[in-house]
Each structure stands twice: as C-alpha cells, then as structure tokens.
Scaffold this active site. Structure first.
Site, PDB file in Angstrom:
ATOM      1  CD  GLU A  83      -0.587  -5.347   6.421  1.00 16.33           C
ATOM      2  OE1 GLU A  83      -0.422  -5.849   5.416  1.00 16.33           O
ATOM      3  OE2 GLU A  83      -1.062  -4.173   6.810  1.00 16.33           O
ATOM      4  CG  HIS A 124      -3.157  -3.108   4.144  1.00 11.40           C
ATOM      5  ND1 HIS A 124      -2.529  -2.547   5.056  1.00 11.40           N
ATOM      6  CD2 HIS A 124      -3.638  -2.258   3.313  1.00 11.40           C
ATOM      7  CE1 HIS A 124      -2.117  -1.235   4.803  1.00 11.40           C
ATOM      8  NE2 HIS A 124      -2.954  -0.946   3.893  1.00 11.40           N
ATOM      9  CB  CYS A 153      -0.804  -0.123   1.094  1.00 11.08           C
ATOM     10  SG  CYS A 153      -2.588   0.910   0.899  1.00 11.08           S
TER      11      CYS A 153
END
Ligand code: GLN
Length: 192
Positions: A171, A169, A79
């Site tokens: 994560e 994202h 990002c």
C-alpha cells in the site's frame, strides 16, 4: 464492492486510499457495529500484531471476523495482518485468527534489516515493489498454501483459498496491481 479495512491500529489509511483509487468502496472497522453492513472483502493492515490482536479481542471483533474469514470472506493481509492470520507464530505461544496454514517468524530479518526495499516477482502479477517494515516472513507453508513470492529464498507472499498474505507493504508503493489482483479475485468469485 464494499471492502472493510481493519482500522484499530496501524497502516490502514494507505490501503483505503489505494482501494478507493481502484473504484472500491471502503469502510473502517473499529467496533462491532461496523460489521452490520455488506462486506465483500477484508483488509488486515500492517502495524503491531500483538496490539491489534489485543484490541480485536477487547472490542469484540475477534470472533465475528474469524468466523467470516473461516467461511470464505476474501482477505488481503499485509505484514502484521499476515501474523494475525498465521496458524503458528514461530517461538511464540500466541496465535490469533489462525486460519492460514503457515508458520510466520516475526521481526524476522534482524534489527539492521528490519526495513528494506526490494523488487521481486509475484506469481500471477509480475515484478512488484516490496517495502518491508520490521517484517515477518513465512517459515513454512502448509499443504494447500500456494507460495506466490520469495525474496532471498524466504517466502513473502502466500495464498490459501480466500486468504492472501503478504510480508511486505504494497500500500505504500504507489503500485496498485496487488490491490487490483485482490479486487479481481473477489469479482471472479462472485461471478463463479
Ligand atoms: N513487527 C510487526 C509485528 O510483529 C509487524 C510490522 C508491520 O506490520 N510493519 O506485528
């Protein structure tokens, strides 16, 4: 394996959690002295790219990290991290590391679509969950940049040499395959 995670702003803690769960050692990069040890890979997290770019310069981290990336340090950028790597930011004069031959468009999905979830196939990995949070996309990818994933005809993941750039994202998803792919790529590089 020691992975440095840029921790001046943004969503770095989630990356650390995921990398540690996969058995990698992590350290946070907040100041120049953090760069004195061994670093086998680097994570540039999501957040706000303008703020991160400013802090990187103020903290004297910008040039040493740019040099490392340019000389082949494996990077996973998500990002805002992708924006930091991009050679060009659409409609803006600013650029940061500019080591990844792509043009990115910031906040590219419009206000109402700023954040959304989808699943799409990522090359070399398979179908992965993708959380987009006020995300950019890759408008154009230069020669040599491998397109790894697209959503609605827009490029959302690219790889160029040592750099893996994602608009979303990984994560926050609980799915560790992308981080694992990143760590594997470091291992296979050091074995080569
Ligand atoms: N909109 C942010 C930027 O332009 C990126 C958002 C994110 O990293 N989740 O930097």
């Amino acid at each position: 394996m020691r992975i440095g995670v840029l921790a001046v702003q943004g969503a770095y803690a989630e990356h650390e959690k995921m990398l540690r769960a996969l058995g990698a050692e992590c350290f946070e990069i907040r100041q120049q002295t953090d760069l004195s040890g061994q670093m086998d890979g680097l994570v540039l997290p999501g957040g706000e790219s303008t703020v991160m770019g400013k802090l990187l310069r103020e903290l004297g981290l910008f040039e040493p990290l740019r040099e490392e990336i340019e000389s082949g340090l494996p990077v996973l950028a998500t990002c805002a991290g992708l924006i930091l790597l991009a050679e060009k930011i659409s409609g803006e004069e600013d650029r940061h590391f500019a080591t990844l031959p792509v043009t990115v468009k910031r906040n590219a999905y419009g206000r109402q679509l700023g954040s959304f979830y989808t699943e799409a196939v990522m090359k070399h990995i398979g179908k992965v969950p993708m959380h987009f949070i006020r995300a950019p996309y890759v408008e154009t990818a230069g020669s040599g940049a491998e397109v790894l994933a697209q959503v609605d005809g827009r490029i959302v993941a690219v790889r160029f040499r040592n750099q893996l750039g994602l608009a979303f994202h990984p994560e926050v998803s609980g799915d560790t395959r992308i981080h694992s792919y990143f760590l594997q790529s470091i291992l296979s590089k050091s074995e080569a």
